[in-house]
Scaffold this motif. Structure first.
Motif, PDB file in Angstrom:
ATOM      1  N   VAL A 199     -39.335  69.476  88.619  1.00  0.00           N
ATOM      2  CA  VAL A 199     -38.671  69.645  87.318  1.00  0.00           C
ATOM      3  C   VAL A 199     -39.702  69.973  86.243  1.00  0.00           C
ATOM      4  CG1 VAL A 199     -37.342  68.486  85.521  1.00  0.00           C
ATOM      5  CG2 VAL A 199     -36.711  68.199  87.921  1.00  0.00           C
ATOM      6  N   CYS A 200     -40.836  69.271  86.256  1.00  0.00           N
ATOM      7  CA  CYS A 200     -41.896  69.586  85.289  1.00  0.00           C
ATOM      8  C   CYS A 200     -42.432  70.994  85.517  1.00  0.00           C
ATOM      9  CB  CYS A 200     -43.021  68.569  85.399  1.00  0.00           C
ATOM     10  SG  CYS A 200     -42.606  66.937  84.749  1.00  0.00           S
ATOM     11  N   GLN A 242     -37.791  72.515  96.288  1.00  0.00           N
ATOM     12  CA  GLN A 242     -38.680  72.231  95.166  1.00  0.00           C
ATOM     13  C   GLN A 242     -39.290  73.505  94.598  1.00  0.00           C
ATOM     14  OE1 GLN A 242     -41.109  69.482  97.331  1.00  0.00           O
ATOM     15  NE2 GLN A 242     -39.533  67.886  97.254  1.00  0.00           N
ATOM     16  N   VAL A 243     -39.649  74.433  95.472  1.00  0.00           N
ATOM     17  CA  VAL A 243     -40.166  75.728  95.001  1.00  0.00           C
ATOM     18  C   VAL A 243     -39.088  76.472  94.211  1.00  0.00           C
ATOM     19  CG1 VAL A 243     -40.914  78.025  95.762  1.00  0.00           C
ATOM     20  CG2 VAL A 243     -41.914  75.966  96.791  1.00  0.00           C
ATOM     21  N   MET A 244     -37.855  76.414  94.682  1.00  0.00           N
ATOM     22  CA  MET A 244     -36.753  77.074  93.974  1.00  0.00           C
ATOM     23  C   MET A 244     -36.517  76.443  92.605  1.00  0.00           C
ATOM     24  SD  MET A 244     -34.046  77.723  97.102  1.00  0.00           S
ATOM     25  CE  MET A 244     -32.804  78.382  96.000  1.00  0.00           C
ATOM     26  N   ILE A 245     -36.661  75.115  92.525  1.00  0.00           N
ATOM     27  CA  ILE A 245     -36.496  74.443  91.233  1.00  0.00           C
ATOM     28  C   ILE A 245     -37.551  74.941  90.254  1.00  0.00           C
ATOM     29  CG2 ILE A 245     -36.757  72.215  90.054  1.00  0.00           C
ATOM     30  CD1 ILE A 245     -35.455  70.918  92.488  1.00  0.00           C
ATOM     31  N   VAL A 246     -38.810  75.049  90.699  1.00  0.00           N
ATOM     32  CA  VAL A 246     -39.872  75.550  89.823  1.00  0.00           C
ATOM     33  C   VAL A 246     -39.535  76.948  89.314  1.00  0.00           C
ATOM     34  CG1 VAL A 246     -42.291  76.260  89.711  1.00  0.00           C
ATOM     35  CG2 VAL A 246     -41.675  74.147  90.899  1.00  0.00           C
ATOM     36  N   MET A 248     -36.769  78.255  88.883  1.00  0.00           N
ATOM     37  CA  MET A 248     -35.608  78.288  87.999  1.00  0.00           C
ATOM     38  C   MET A 248     -36.015  78.459  86.536  1.00  0.00           C
ATOM     39  SD  MET A 248     -32.627  78.398  89.221  1.00  0.00           S
ATOM     40  CE  MET A 248     -31.801  78.001  87.668  1.00  0.00           C
ATOM     41  N   GLY A 249     -37.239  78.025  86.188  1.00  0.00           N
ATOM     42  CA  GLY A 249     -37.722  78.254  84.827  1.00  0.00           C
ATOM     43  C   GLY A 249     -37.775  79.735  84.492  1.00  0.00           C
ATOM     44  N   LEU A 250     -38.276  80.535  85.446  1.00  0.00           N
ATOM     45  CA  LEU A 250     -38.302  81.991  85.249  1.00  0.00           C
ATOM     46  C   LEU A 250     -36.896  82.571  85.280  1.00  0.00           C
ATOM     47  CD1 LEU A 250     -41.313  83.385  87.335  1.00  0.00           C
ATOM     48  CD2 LEU A 250     -41.038  83.347  84.857  1.00  0.00           C
ATOM     49  N   VAL A 251     -36.060  82.072  86.202  1.00  0.00           N
ATOM     50  CA  VAL A 251     -34.694  82.597  86.323  1.00  0.00           C
ATOM     51  C   VAL A 251     -33.919  82.374  85.021  1.00  0.00           C
ATOM     52  CG1 VAL A 251     -32.502  82.343  87.533  1.00  0.00           C
ATOM     53  CG2 VAL A 251     -34.645  82.344  88.825  1.00  0.00           C
ATOM     54  N   LEU A 252     -34.078  81.208  84.412  1.00  0.00           N
ATOM     55  CA  LEU A 252     -33.404  80.936  83.135  1.00  0.00           C
ATOM     56  C   LEU A 252     -33.877  81.903  82.053  1.00  0.00           C
ATOM     57  CD1 LEU A 252     -33.485  77.023  83.125  1.00  0.00           C
ATOM     58  CD2 LEU A 252     -31.464  78.484  83.352  1.00  0.00           C
ATOM     59  N   TYR A 253     -35.171  82.167  82.025  1.00  0.00           N
ATOM     60  CA  TYR A 253     -35.705  83.114  81.045  1.00  0.00           C
ATOM     61  C   TYR A 253     -35.160  84.517  81.302  1.00  0.00           C
ATOM     62  CZ  TYR A 253     -39.103  86.069  78.656  1.00  0.00           C
ATOM     63  OH  TYR A 253     -39.705  87.037  77.880  1.00  0.00           O
ATOM     64  N   TRP A 254     -35.101  84.926  82.563  1.00  0.00           N
ATOM     65  CA  TRP A 254     -34.508  86.231  82.876  1.00  0.00           C
ATOM     66  C   TRP A 254     -33.046  86.276  82.450  1.00  0.00           C
ATOM     67  CZ3 TRP A 254     -36.719  86.045  88.524  1.00  0.00           C
ATOM     68  CH2 TRP A 254     -38.085  86.331  88.480  1.00  0.00           C
ATOM     69  N   GLY A 255     -32.348  85.156  82.593  1.00  0.00           N
ATOM     70  CA  GLY A 255     -30.952  85.101  82.161  1.00  0.00           C
ATOM     71  C   GLY A 255     -30.818  85.309  80.660  1.00  0.00           C
ATOM     72  N   ILE A 256     -31.742  84.757  79.877  1.00  0.00           N
ATOM     73  CA  ILE A 256     -31.718  84.974  78.427  1.00  0.00           C
ATOM     74  C   ILE A 256     -31.944  86.446  78.116  1.00  0.00           C
ATOM     75  CG2 ILE A 256     -32.967  84.484  76.286  1.00  0.00           C
ATOM     76  CD1 ILE A 256     -33.447  81.659  77.377  1.00  0.00           C
TER      77      ILE A 256
END
Length: 400
Positions: A199-200, A242-246, A248-256
């Motif tokens: 998550v971090c 866990q790798v996918m969770i990490v 997700m930070g990029l995926v959220l930014y791509w979504g924006i």
């Protein structure tokens, strides 16, 4: 450095070296030590802000009070973009559309903390940076303590806080937040909390793109289990998750990006068109930096932009080449990949602060010398350069 890492990778894969260099569960750092490190982190930032104000008054730049001068002195370059995002969010029109290249977590926290500052998002950003600086100093201490005990931990925290690049911990910049989240991911992983670490890592990747490099630590941990003959299918599934969770930070930014412009990769277009940045290599960045250092001698940006960038690049190269065996394999590999990633963009201007955000760097510096004299000399030089960089950022407005 790469050749040595490949040799060590084989050792980890065959179980002859532990991935994280720890033979047992790390001991708990005394709470008083952690509090002292956090206090030193906060106090050092306040002293740097006081130094900036002293330079402002002594050099006759202005006569405002400390609080009145704080925002004009510390609002340069990227800070304006973060303030704009915190106040108005992203847009797809006008010059403000270029703000899309800046990741959203830090300005979101600026906006959140502005509740405590009467709606002043700049002051909210300073609060975020100061708090994260204190936590990051404690985490640097914690990480170094696992491997070298109290003395090396204190040295690592000193290198972190006296670095000339630590000037950015005082600014409304992402450095403090990014380093704090990356260190939290590493420390939590080492202390047996991989899901919280993931998550971090996700939040780190939602702060800046290189945060995704943390994902490699989870992969190396799984490889280390394979080398010990203990890797199970459940461990592999957990690692993948866990790798996918990490990421997700990029995926959220791509979504924006997609919501604002209809294209998840618009930020890459803006970086190329307005900052002349495209995928490259750290060799190319080194060459470009050396070229401009030699051909712009005497210009306003010669020293702070090209001179310090060239110095920092070769300093980190030398540290990794000569001392990567002083780091556990996973942090050495993380450092190698991180440096390659952050120095890859063409026309790089802010390389020094990107390199400063290399989480294991203070630990590597603390382990490079055994003698107290060499550490005292290095830390004294760092402190002198920190004064130069505070002047360069708040007065000369040359530090990027």
């Amino acid at each position: 450095c790469g050749v040595q890492l490949l040799m060590r990778f084989v050792r980890v894969l065959t179980g002859r070296e532990t991935a994280n260099g720890l033979c047992a569960a790390p001991g708990i750092v005394p709470a008083g030590h952690m509090a002292a490190a956090a206090g030193a982190g906060l106090l050092s930032r306040l002293l740097a802000i006081g130094l900036a104000y002293a330079l402002y008054r002594v050099l006759g730049v202005g006569g405002d009070g400390l609080l009145e001068s704080l925002e004009p002195l510390w609002t340069h370059w990227d800070t304006r973009h973060y303030i704009g995002i915190a106040q108005e969010w992203y847009t797809s029109v006008g010059d403000e559309r270029l703000r899309l290249v800046f990741f959203p977590l830090y300005p979101l926290l600026m906006r959140l903390c502005s509740v405590l500052t009467g709606g002043d998002v700049f002051a909210g950003g300073i609060l975020v940076s100061l708090a994260c600086s204190a936590i990051a100093a404690a985490l640097v201490y914690d990480l170094a303590y696992m491997y070298g005990g109290r003395r090396q931990a204190a040295r690592a925290a000193a290198y972190f806080l006296l670095s000339p690049l630590s000037v950015f911990l005082c600014c409304a910049y992402t450095e403090a937040l990014f380093i704090c989240l990356t260190l939290a991911a590493i420390v939590l992983l080492y202390r047996g909390h991989p899901w919280l670490a993931a998550v971090c890592g996700m939040l780190s990747a939602f702060t800046r793109m290189p945060g995704a490099v943390v994902a490699g630590l989870f992969i190396i941990a799984a490889i280390g289990q394979f080398g010990k003959g203990k890797l199970r299918a459940r461990d592999v599934a957990s690692c993948v998750a866990q790798v996918m969770i990490v990421f997700m930070g990029l995926v959220l930014y791509w979504g924006i990006n997609y919501v604002v412009t209809g294209d998840p990769m618009t930020y890459l277009t803006y970086q190329k068109e307005n900052w002349y940045q495209a995928p490259g290599s750290f060799w190319q960045t080194t060459e470009n930096t050396a070229y401009y250092f030699l051909t712009t001698m005497g210009d306003g940006d010669w020293l702070y932009t090209w001179g310090f960038q060239l110095l920092c690049i070769f300093y980190v190269y030398a540290l990794l080449a000569a001392g990567q065996r002083k780091l556990p394999f996973d942090l050495a590999a993380y450092s190698f990949v991180y440096v390659a990633v952050v120095l890859a963009p063409t026309w790089l201007l802010s390389g020094p602060r990107y390199l400063y955000a290399l989480a294991p760097l203070p630990m590597l510096q603390a382990r490079m010398h055994k003698g107290a004299f060499m550490h005292a000399l290095a830390l004294t030089l760092s402190a002198v350069l920190l004064v130069v960089w505070v002047f360069g950022y708040v007065i000369a407005v040359e530090v990027l």
